[in-house]
Enzyme design. Structure first.
Site, PDB file in Angstrom:
ATOM      1  N   LYS A   1      41.877  35.564  54.795  1.00  0.00           N
ATOM      2  CA  LYS A   1      41.016  35.867  53.884  1.00  0.00           C
ATOM      3  C   LYS A   1      41.206  34.555  52.698  1.00  0.00           C
ATOM      4  CE  LYS A   1      38.829  39.770  51.814  1.00  0.00           C
ATOM      5  NZ  LYS A   1      39.041  41.152  51.190  1.00  0.00           N
TER       6      LYS A   1
HETATM    7  C1  E4P Z   1      36.219  43.064  50.741  1.00  0.00           C
HETATM    8  O1  E4P Z   1      36.936  42.360  51.408  1.00  0.00           O
HETATM    9  C2  E4P Z   1      36.948  43.395  49.303  1.00  0.00           C
HETATM   10  O2  E4P Z   1      38.140  43.955  49.743  1.00  0.00           O
HETATM   11  C3  E4P Z   1      36.198  44.726  48.627  1.00  0.00           C
HETATM   12  O3  E4P Z   1      35.136  44.960  49.431  1.00  0.00           O
HETATM   13  C4  E4P Z   1      36.162  44.547  47.404  1.00  0.00           C
HETATM   14  O4  E4P Z   1      35.301  45.586  46.722  1.00  0.00           O
HETATM   15  P1  E4P Z   1      35.219  45.953  45.155  1.00  0.00           P
HETATM   16  O5  E4P Z   1      34.147  45.168  44.638  1.00  0.00           O
HETATM   17  O6  E4P Z   1      35.030  47.492  45.218  1.00  0.00           O
HETATM   18  O7  E4P Z   1      36.567  45.820  44.661  1.00  0.00           O
END
Ligand code: E4P
Length: 213
Positions: A82
């Site tokens: 990522k």
């Molecule tokens: C995606 O890969 C992220 O980990 C996640 O969806 C972030 O979500 P949040 O805005 O609830 O922290």
């Protein structure tokens, strides 16, 4: 449509994987910190349960990101690296594409960012719908726009709807043809529920007890 769980909790992954509908997991540094467990060990345990586990780089310069990307990709073939949507991240996405390392470009908030990440060779992009909603916008409108752009250009990059907050986000992602949605545990648990299923099943069971067998 692929369904991912957004968590760094291995027990939650094991539970939802046992339903037979889980295609992957997304983690991020905040989720990992919340669990307080070893990052690599967590990722490896998840890789044993699902075929796709996003592990986020924490370096901010391309050289450091590339180093982490190579390291993570050696941990397990299910690891997807990522990478944040920054200029340094774009350089890293291009490098990973050339090395055959799968990537998920995170923190996408505009069509321009989505197109740049796709052009840099991201395997997936993660537009954060919930955070757009939180800021007073309409996160699903961004997904609709990205899917429209994808129809024109046929990018091979998968659109992963991230930062989902409610089941409606998942339903709308499916209707828009998004390739993947990543879902928090509590929302995932709500997805099989419907009051008419409960009342319907109760009626079937009541009638069954009255049946001669
Ligand atoms: C995606 O890969 C992220 O980990 C996640 O969806 C972030 O979500 P949040 O805005 O609830 O922290």
């Amino acid at each position: 449509m692929k369904l991912f769980l957004d968590t760094a909790n291995v027990d939650q992954v094991a539970e939802i994987a046992s339903w037979g509908v889980l295609d992957g997991v997304t983690t991020n540094p905040s989720l990992v910190a919340k669990e307080g467990k070893d990052f690599k060990e967590t990722v490896l345990r998840m890789c044993a349960l699902v075929p796709c586990v996003s592990a986020q780089v924490t370096a901010t310069e391309a050289e450091g990101m590339k180093k982490q990307a190579v390291e993570y990709s050696k941990w397990h073939k299910h690891v997807v690296v990522k990478v944040p949507m920054t200029v340094e991240g774009l350089k890293t996405l291009r490098f990973c594409k050339e090395k055959g390392i799968k990537t998920n470009c995170t923190l996408v908030f505009s069509v321009a960012q989505a197109v740049l990440a796709a052009k840099a060779g991201a395997s997936m992009i993660s537009p954060f719908v919930g955070r757009i909603d939180d800021a007073g916008g309409d996160g699903m409108l961004l997904i609709a726009d990205i899917m429209k752009a994808w129809e024109h250009y046929k990018f091979p990059t998968e659109v992963l709807v991230a930062s989902t907050r409610k089941s409606e986000h998942i339903l709308r992602a499916a209707v828009l043809g998004a390739h993947i949605a990543t879902i928090p545990y509590a929302v995932f648990k709500e997805l099989p529920m419907h009051p008419l299923t409960d009342t319907g099943l109760k009626k079937f069971m009541d009638d069954w007890t009255k049946t001669k067998r």
